[in-house]
Motif scaffolding. Structure first.
Motif, PDB file in Angstrom:
ATOM      1  N   GLU A 290     -27.858  79.467 -91.559  1.00  0.00           N
ATOM      2  CA  GLU A 290     -27.255  79.311 -92.882  1.00  0.00           C
ATOM      3  C   GLU A 290     -26.100  80.302 -93.062  1.00  0.00           C
ATOM      4  O   GLU A 290     -25.045  79.948 -93.595  1.00  0.00           O
ATOM      5  CB  GLU A 290     -28.307  79.520 -93.971  1.00  0.00           C
ATOM      6  N   THR A 291     -26.285  81.525 -92.596  1.00  0.00           N
ATOM      7  CA  THR A 291     -25.224  82.528 -92.669  1.00  0.00           C
ATOM      8  C   THR A 291     -23.998  82.066 -91.885  1.00  0.00           C
ATOM      9  O   THR A 291     -22.869  82.173 -92.357  1.00  0.00           O
ATOM     10  CB  THR A 291     -25.715  83.891 -92.119  1.00  0.00           C
ATOM     11  N   ILE A 292     -24.230  81.534 -90.704  1.00  0.00           N
ATOM     12  CA  ILE A 292     -23.121  81.029 -89.883  1.00  0.00           C
ATOM     13  C   ILE A 292     -22.429  79.865 -90.584  1.00  0.00           C
ATOM     14  O   ILE A 292     -21.198  79.816 -90.660  1.00  0.00           O
ATOM     15  CB  ILE A 292     -23.607  80.625 -88.481  1.00  0.00           C
TER      16      ILE A 292
ATOM     17  N   LYS B   1     -14.555  78.238 -94.077  1.00  0.00           N
ATOM     18  CA  LYS B   1     -13.092  78.346 -94.028  1.00  0.00           C
ATOM     19  C   LYS B   1     -12.539  77.694 -92.764  1.00  0.00           C
ATOM     20  O   LYS B   1     -11.466  77.101 -92.784  1.00  0.00           O
ATOM     21  CB  LYS B   1     -12.659  79.806 -94.090  1.00  0.00           C
ATOM     22  N   PHE B   2     -13.274  77.814 -91.669  1.00  0.00           N
ATOM     23  CA  PHE B   2     -12.852  77.197 -90.412  1.00  0.00           C
ATOM     24  C   PHE B   2     -12.901  75.673 -90.539  1.00  0.00           C
ATOM     25  O   PHE B   2     -12.011  74.979 -90.063  1.00  0.00           O
ATOM     26  CB  PHE B   2     -13.740  77.670 -89.257  1.00  0.00           C
ATOM     27  N   ASP B   3     -13.954  75.180 -91.189  1.00  0.00           N
ATOM     28  CA  ASP B   3     -14.077  73.740 -91.420  1.00  0.00           C
ATOM     29  C   ASP B   3     -12.919  73.227 -92.268  1.00  0.00           C
ATOM     30  O   ASP B   3     -12.320  72.197 -91.958  1.00  0.00           O
ATOM     31  CB  ASP B   3     -15.407  73.400 -92.116  1.00  0.00           C
ATOM     32  N   GLU B   4     -12.606  73.958 -93.340  1.00  0.00           N
ATOM     33  CA  GLU B   4     -11.527  73.543 -94.248  1.00  0.00           C
ATOM     34  C   GLU B   4     -10.182  73.467 -93.540  1.00  0.00           C
ATOM     35  O   GLU B   4      -9.359  72.606 -93.846  1.00  0.00           O
ATOM     36  CB  GLU B   4     -11.428  74.518 -95.432  1.00  0.00           C
ATOM     37  N   LEU B   5      -9.951  74.356 -92.583  1.00  0.00           N
ATOM     38  CA  LEU B   5      -8.675  74.390 -91.858  1.00  0.00           C
ATOM     39  C   LEU B   5      -8.743  73.620 -90.536  1.00  0.00           C
ATOM     40  O   LEU B   5      -7.794  73.669 -89.746  1.00  0.00           O
ATOM     41  CB  LEU B   5      -8.268  75.843 -91.606  1.00  0.00           C
ATOM     42  N   HIS B   6      -9.858  72.948 -90.299  1.00  0.00           N
ATOM     43  CA  HIS B   6     -10.063  72.139 -89.082  1.00  0.00           C
ATOM     44  C   HIS B   6      -9.903  72.976 -87.804  1.00  0.00           C
ATOM     45  O   HIS B   6      -9.313  72.513 -86.828  1.00  0.00           O
ATOM     46  CB  HIS B   6      -9.131  70.928 -89.069  1.00  0.00           C
ATOM     47  N   ILE B   7     -10.429  74.189 -87.851  1.00  0.00           N
ATOM     48  CA  ILE B   7     -10.439  75.055 -86.675  1.00  0.00           C
ATOM     49  C   ILE B   7     -11.808  74.904 -86.022  1.00  0.00           C
ATOM     50  O   ILE B   7     -12.826  75.228 -86.623  1.00  0.00           O
ATOM     51  CB  ILE B   7     -10.178  76.523 -87.055  1.00  0.00           C
ATOM     52  N   PRO B   8     -11.839  74.394 -84.795  1.00  0.00           N
ATOM     53  CA  PRO B   8     -13.137  74.170 -84.145  1.00  0.00           C
ATOM     54  C   PRO B   8     -13.828  75.481 -83.772  1.00  0.00           C
ATOM     55  O   PRO B   8     -13.181  76.491 -83.505  1.00  0.00           O
ATOM     56  CB  PRO B   8     -12.772  73.376 -82.892  1.00  0.00           C
ATOM     57  N   TYR B   9     -15.133  75.433 -83.772  1.00  0.00           N
ATOM     58  CA  TYR B   9     -15.939  76.592 -83.412  1.00  0.00           C
ATOM     59  C   TYR B   9     -17.282  76.092 -82.909  1.00  0.00           C
ATOM     60  O   TYR B   9     -17.666  74.949 -83.120  1.00  0.00           O
ATOM     61  CB  TYR B   9     -16.152  77.526 -84.608  1.00  0.00           C
ATOM     62  N   LYS B  10     -17.973  76.972 -82.241  1.00  0.00           N
ATOM     63  CA  LYS B  10     -19.369  76.703 -81.908  1.00  0.00           C
ATOM     64  C   LYS B  10     -20.168  77.908 -82.370  1.00  0.00           C
ATOM     65  O   LYS B  10     -19.604  78.953 -82.702  1.00  0.00           O
ATOM     66  CB  LYS B  10     -19.559  76.394 -80.424  1.00  0.00           C
TER      67      LYS B  10
END
Length: 144
Positions: A69-71, A77-86
């Motif tokens: 949940e913390t992650i 913010k990464f989702d909003e800017l479409h920056i991929p992450y794992k």
């Protein structure tokens, strides 16, 4: 330069600043981002280990859910800017796991806060950030 960035988070205010730094850097250098939260284990030895097994398992499951949940909150913010992450959540010694996973994942930069836990917990565990700086195979950026 920094193609793969590991962001070590623990839900503290300092780790949220690390997330902001990672976001800023990822936008500038087109980096791959990995969020990592390490849940410290509960030490149990001898005859107590078997007796506490169920309690430890329940605690671990709860802590892993909270870490996820913390992650998720940190990554909005990464989702909003479409920056991929794992992301990854593991149980273990935080400094040891951060360094190990950074090496396994060929991370070029670790970003983390300088303070996480405070008080007696920090005294007993030592400074995670100090240990990571001393043992990481790559560059480490500490946020304040």
């Amino acid at each position: 330069m920094f193609k793969k960035i590991l962001v070590a988070i623990d839900g503290s205010e300092q780790s949220l600043k690390a997330v902001d730094s990672a976001l800023e850097l990822a936008q500038k250098v087109d980096s791959e981002i990995m969020f990592l939260e390490v849940v410290p284990p509960i030490p149990a030895f001898g005859t107590y280990k078997k007796a506490l097994e169920h309690t430890i398992h329940e605690r671990d499951e709860k802590m892993i859910a909270e870490a996820r949940e913390t992650i998720a909150n940190s990554a909005k913010k990464f989702d909003e800017l479409h920056i991929p992450y794992k992301s990854k959540v593991v149980i273990g010694d935080p400094a040891e796991q951060i360094c190990l996973i950074a090496e396994e994942e060929h991370i070029s930069l670790i970003i983390m806060g300088t303070l996480g836990k405070t008080g007696i917990t920090r005294f007993l565990m030592g400074s995670v950030s100090s240990k990571v700086v001393a043992h990481a195979h790559c560059s480490v950026l500490l946020t304040r």
